[in-house]
Design an enzyme around this catalytic site. Structure first.
Site, PDB file in Angstrom:
ATOM      1  CE  LYS A 128      20.425  27.036  -7.988  1.00 53.40           C
ATOM      2  NZ  LYS A 128      20.983  28.178  -8.769  1.00 53.40           N
ATOM      3  CD  GLU A 149      34.642  35.906  -1.465  1.00 53.94           C
ATOM      4  OE1 GLU A 149      33.404  35.828  -1.418  1.00 53.94           O
ATOM      5  OE2 GLU A 149      35.383  34.917  -1.613  1.00 53.94           O
ATOM      6  CD1 TRP A 192      28.168  33.454 -10.368  1.00 57.67           C
ATOM      7  CD2 TRP A 192      30.304  33.737 -10.947  1.00 57.67           C
ATOM      8  NE1 TRP A 192      28.643  34.537  -9.656  1.00 57.67           N
ATOM      9  CE2 TRP A 192      29.954  34.735 -10.000  1.00 57.67           C
ATOM     10  CE3 TRP A 192      31.605  33.725 -11.443  1.00 57.67           C
ATOM     11  CZ2 TRP A 192      30.853  35.708  -9.559  1.00 57.67           C
ATOM     12  CZ3 TRP A 192      32.501  34.690 -11.000  1.00 57.67           C
ATOM     13  CH2 TRP A 192      32.116  35.665 -10.081  1.00 57.67           C
ATOM     14  CG  ASN A 193      34.150  30.389  -8.815  1.00 55.25           C
ATOM     15  OD1 ASN A 193      33.181  29.676  -8.576  1.00 55.25           O
ATOM     16  ND2 ASN A 193      35.179  30.476  -8.004  1.00 55.25           N
ATOM     17  N   GLY A 216      29.584  28.573  -2.522  1.00 60.21           N
ATOM     18  CA  GLY A 216      29.078  29.886  -2.916  1.00 60.21           C
ATOM     19  C   GLY A 216      29.472  30.918  -1.890  1.00 60.21           C
ATOM     20  N   GLY A 217      28.753  32.022  -1.880  1.00 57.84           N
ATOM     21  CA  GLY A 217      29.079  33.126  -0.981  1.00 57.84           C
ATOM     22  C   GLY A 217      28.665  32.810   0.453  1.00 57.84           C
ATOM     23  CD  GLU A 270      34.676  23.469   0.643  1.00 60.32           C
ATOM     24  OE1 GLU A 270      35.341  24.445   1.047  1.00 60.32           O
ATOM     25  OE2 GLU A 270      35.003  22.301   0.873  1.00 60.32           O
ATOM     26  CG  LEU A 271      30.504  29.058   3.023  1.00 60.79           C
ATOM     27  CD1 LEU A 271      29.902  29.475   4.336  1.00 60.79           C
ATOM     28  CD2 LEU A 271      29.416  28.867   1.967  1.00 60.79           C
ATOM     29  CB  CYS A 279      36.610  30.385  -3.050  1.00 55.98           C
ATOM     30  SG  CYS A 279      37.404  28.863  -3.559  1.00 55.98           S
TER      31      CYS A 279
HETATM   32  P1  NAD Z   1      26.158  32.770  -4.496  1.00 51.81           P
HETATM   33  O1  NAD Z   1      26.234  32.429  -3.063  1.00 51.81           O
HETATM   34  O2  NAD Z   1      25.431  33.995  -4.894  1.00 51.81           O
HETATM   35  O3  NAD Z   1      25.433  31.573  -5.306  1.00 51.81           O
HETATM   36  C1  NAD Z   1      25.923  30.268  -5.279  1.00 51.81           C
HETATM   37  C2  NAD Z   1      24.795  29.313  -5.635  1.00 51.81           C
HETATM   38  O4  NAD Z   1      23.815  29.347  -4.616  1.00 51.81           O
HETATM   39  C3  NAD Z   1      24.056  29.649  -6.930  1.00 51.81           C
HETATM   40  O5  NAD Z   1      23.722  28.458  -7.593  1.00 51.81           O
HETATM   41  C4  NAD Z   1      22.807  30.342  -6.426  1.00 51.81           C
HETATM   42  O6  NAD Z   1      21.719  30.273  -7.311  1.00 51.81           O
HETATM   43  C5  NAD Z   1      22.536  29.566  -5.161  1.00 51.81           C
HETATM   44  N1  NAD Z   1      21.751  30.268  -4.152  1.00 51.81           N
HETATM   45  C6  NAD Z   1      21.781  31.577  -3.840  1.00 51.81           C
HETATM   46  N2  NAD Z   1      20.898  31.838  -2.843  1.00 51.81           N
HETATM   47  C7  NAD Z   1      20.320  30.659  -2.516  1.00 51.81           C
HETATM   48  C8  NAD Z   1      19.321  30.276  -1.576  1.00 51.81           C
HETATM   49  N3  NAD Z   1      18.738  31.156  -0.769  1.00 51.81           N
HETATM   50  N4  NAD Z   1      18.959  28.976  -1.510  1.00 51.81           N
HETATM   51  C9  NAD Z   1      19.536  28.066  -2.316  1.00 51.81           C
HETATM   52  N5  NAD Z   1      20.460  28.370  -3.251  1.00 51.81           N
HETATM   53  C10 NAD Z   1      20.863  29.658  -3.341  1.00 51.81           C
HETATM   54  O7  NAD Z   1      27.647  32.772  -5.027  1.00 51.81           O
HETATM   55  P2  NAD Z   1      28.176  33.176  -6.465  1.00 51.81           P
HETATM   56  O8  NAD Z   1      28.089  34.653  -6.600  1.00 51.81           O
HETATM   57  O9  NAD Z   1      27.558  32.318  -7.509  1.00 51.81           O
HETATM   58  O10 NAD Z   1      29.716  32.729  -6.346  1.00 51.81           O
HETATM   59  C11 NAD Z   1      30.679  33.480  -5.718  1.00 51.81           C
HETATM   60  C12 NAD Z   1      30.898  33.045  -4.288  1.00 51.81           C
HETATM   61  O11 NAD Z   1      31.244  31.655  -4.240  1.00 51.81           O
HETATM   62  C13 NAD Z   1      32.060  33.752  -3.630  1.00 51.81           C
HETATM   63  O12 NAD Z   1      31.701  34.232  -2.365  1.00 51.81           O
HETATM   64  C14 NAD Z   1      33.128  32.682  -3.495  1.00 51.81           C
HETATM   65  O13 NAD Z   1      34.030  32.863  -2.454  1.00 51.81           O
HETATM   66  C15 NAD Z   1      32.331  31.456  -3.343  1.00 51.81           C
HETATM   67  N6  NAD Z   1      33.132  30.289  -3.747  1.00 51.81           N
HETATM   68  C16 NAD Z   1      33.648  29.484  -2.764  1.00 51.81           C
HETATM   69  C17 NAD Z   1      34.451  28.398  -3.108  1.00 51.81           C
HETATM   70  C18 NAD Z   1      35.023  27.492  -2.056  1.00 51.81           C
HETATM   71  O14 NAD Z   1      35.404  26.359  -2.381  1.00 51.81           O
HETATM   72  N7  NAD Z   1      35.116  27.906  -0.791  1.00 51.81           N
HETATM   73  C19 NAD Z   1      34.714  28.129  -4.444  1.00 51.81           C
HETATM   74  C20 NAD Z   1      34.179  28.975  -5.411  1.00 51.81           C
HETATM   75  C21 NAD Z   1      33.371  30.053  -5.043  1.00 51.81           C
END
Ligand code: NAD
Length: 493
Positions: free
Chosen positions: A178, A386, A154-155, A231-232, A253-254, A287
């Site tokens: 998605k 984090e 979401w960021n 994502g995370g 990208e985590l 991130c």
């Molecule tokens: P999140 O991991 O909770 O969710 C990210 C996405 O994954 C969402 O669309 C979510 O619905 C989906 N998702 C969650 N569980 C899933 C599953 N089991 N199967 C498939 N899809 C699934 O992350 P968040 O809270 O939305 O965002 C914050 C995180 O994103 C932070 O940890 C941050 O470091 C990371 N992030 C990384 C970068 C990068 O480039 N490295 C950039 C931005 C954010």
């Protein structure tokens, strides 16, 4: 009550209501008002979207385009983005609560990602292989992998989607995106624009909803060979495990816990600005946040004093106001997580020298004050996990070896920065720090031209730059015989 804006899935060039008939609320993080509702997707929706993307990949106008023709569509898309940037940014900003000025700049810049990959589409050259076999002509072909699933947080929803979508389309793939359940509106709006740029229906599809309900169905779908995920780390590991079951490729990208390292010879006023931009811009919801400040012992007190002086009078408030510097936290669970970490850090022995509190008086109360914690040891949770919020953990170090040891002592390796005027020291640090990006005397610079990604548990693969297009291509080696005879079939040549 005003009626809510509704975002359905976008599949095969049209809005599609969710198979379940259910919608998820979308909140404005500043006002707390539910302003939109988003289709709650499930496996049936994922199936429909993947089928549309698969049809568009296999038949119709898309696979018949030359790479140069794909490039022209991508360039046109850049222009369509520019024309619609303010509108897209307004939707995204309403969902994630970031500063309006930053979101507008991000969306405008996004057009250049598509233009960059527009130029690259017809420059992926394969090779003729000078083999050791007689009577054969061997060459490589790079072929689009197929339907790519793109899952984003979401960021920075549109930017992080573009990092994947632009090279994927340049390569000739089709996609199902998605977005995060908290910030889906901007991606649905964006998908509606592709037709204006001339893209055939079904090349870009969007399904919305929760990770476990619709995201997993995409990851597991047999017609999806590659997953691009930001994502995370926890969700990233789960996606990697699911992808492994069918030997799919991934770009992950985590998260990060990046060290921002200030040496005693640095220009301290510039370093203060770099530290602030690293952790308090976007309320630390980045991130690449420089969430660990490593500061040399000899300047520790002086540097913290300057940092506190700089932060005095920083304005929290409505992210749509031009003079606001720190906006709300994007989601309620994230707000609670950040407040929890501030408490944990103090229980572990850290001292809060700035902020540390929420601001119930502002907007809907989803604000965390910019927070600085001193006296942090690198083995504390606040230094290892984090937070993804405006919380800076300050850790003193003695010398270069100490800074390298502490800097590298986490599970992550997304980014690092070094502040010094000594060239030898800068080169030593860039050599020894285990991170996908190292900035020297700056923080937070990224570009479509430059690879971005993580070492260790910060991810797999790279985004941006010329190499990234290969993440979306398979390599085929073709052997053509010029011999009249097939030689002895019982002996391998
Ligand atoms: P999140 O991991 O909770 O969710 C990210 C996405 O994954 C969402 O669309 C979510 O619905 C989906 N998702 C969650 N569980 C899933 C599953 N089991 N199967 C498939 N899809 C699934 O992350 P968040 O809270 O939305 O965002 C914050 C995180 O994103 C932070 O940890 C941050 O470091 C990371 N992030 C990384 C970068 C990068 O480039 N490295 C950039 C931005 C954010």
């Amino acid at each position: 009550m005003a009626s809510l804006t509704r975002f359905d899935h976008f599949i095969d060039g049209a809005g599609v209501p969710p198979a379940s008939g259910e919608y998820l609320p979308s909140e404005d993080p500043f006002t707390g008002e539910v302003w939109a509702e988003v289709a709650r997707g499930n496996a049936a929706d994922a199936e429909r979207a993947v089928e549309a993307a698969s049809r568009a990949f296999e038949s119709g106008p898309w696979p018949a385009l030359t790479p140069s023709e794909r490039g022209r569509l991508l360039w046109k898309l850049g222009d369509v983005i520019t024309a619609n940037a303010d509108r897209l940014a307004a939707v995204e900003q309403r969902d994630n609560g970031k500063l309006a000025a930053e979101v507008v700049a991000q969306v405008r810049y996004m057009a250049d990602y598509f233009r960059y990959y527009a130029g690259l589409a017809d420059k992926v050259q394969s090779s003729v292989i000078p083999t050791d076999k007689k009577g054969v002509f061997a060459y490589t072909r790079y072929e689009a992998k197929g339907v790519v699933a793109i899952i984003t947080p979401w960021n920075s929803p549109l930017t992080l989607t573009s990092w994947k979508l632009a090279p994927a389309l340049a390569a000739g793939c089709t996609a199902v995106v998605k977005p995060s359940e908290f910030t889906s509106g901007s991606m649905v709006e964006f998908a509606r624009l592709f037709e204006q740029a001339g893209f055939p229906k079904g090349v870009v599809n969007v399904v919305t909803g929760l990770g476990p309900e619709v995201g997993e169905a995409l990851v597991l779908h047999p017609k999806v060979p590659h997953i691009g995920f930001t994502g995370g780390t926890a969700a990233g590991k789960k996606i990697y495990e699911m992808a492994a079951r069918n030997l799919k490729t991934v770009t992950l990208e985590l998260g990060g816990k990046s060290p921002n390292i200030v040496f005693d010879d640095a220009d301290l006023d510039q370093a203060v600005k770099g530290v602030v931009s690293g952790i308090f811009a976007a309320s630390g919801q980045s991130c690449q946040a420089g969430s660990r400040l490593l500061v040399q012992e000899s300047i520790h007190d002086k540097f913290i004093a300057r940092l506190l002086e700089f932060m005095r009078g920083v304005k929290l408030g409505d992210p749509r106001q031009a003079d606001t510097q720190v906006g709300p936290i994007a989601t309620r669970p994230q707000f609670e997580k950040i407040m929890g970490y501030i408490e944990i850090a103090q229980r572990e022995g850290a001292r809060c020298v700035l902020g540390g509190r929420s601001r119930p008086d502002l907007g809907a109360g989803q604000f965390v004050e910019p927070t600085i914690l001193t006296g942090v040891r690198n083995d504390m949770r606040i230094a290892q996990e984090e937070v993804f919020g405006p919380v800076l953990a300050v850790i003193p170090f003695k010398d270069e070896a100490d800074a390298i040891r502490i800097g590298n002592d986490t599970l992550f390796g997304l980014a690092a920065a070094v502040w010094t005027r000594d060239l030898r020291r800068a080169m030593l640090m860039t050599d020894k720090l285990k991170a996908g990006t190292v900035w020297v005397n700056n923080y937070r610079a990224t570009s479509f031209t430059s690879p971005f990604g993580g070492y260790k548990q910060s991810g797999i693969g790279r985004e941006s730059g010329t190499e990234t297009i290969k993440e979306y291509l398979d390599t085929k080696c073709v052997w053509m015989s010029s011999d009249l005879d097939v030689p002895n079939p019982f002996i391998r040549r």
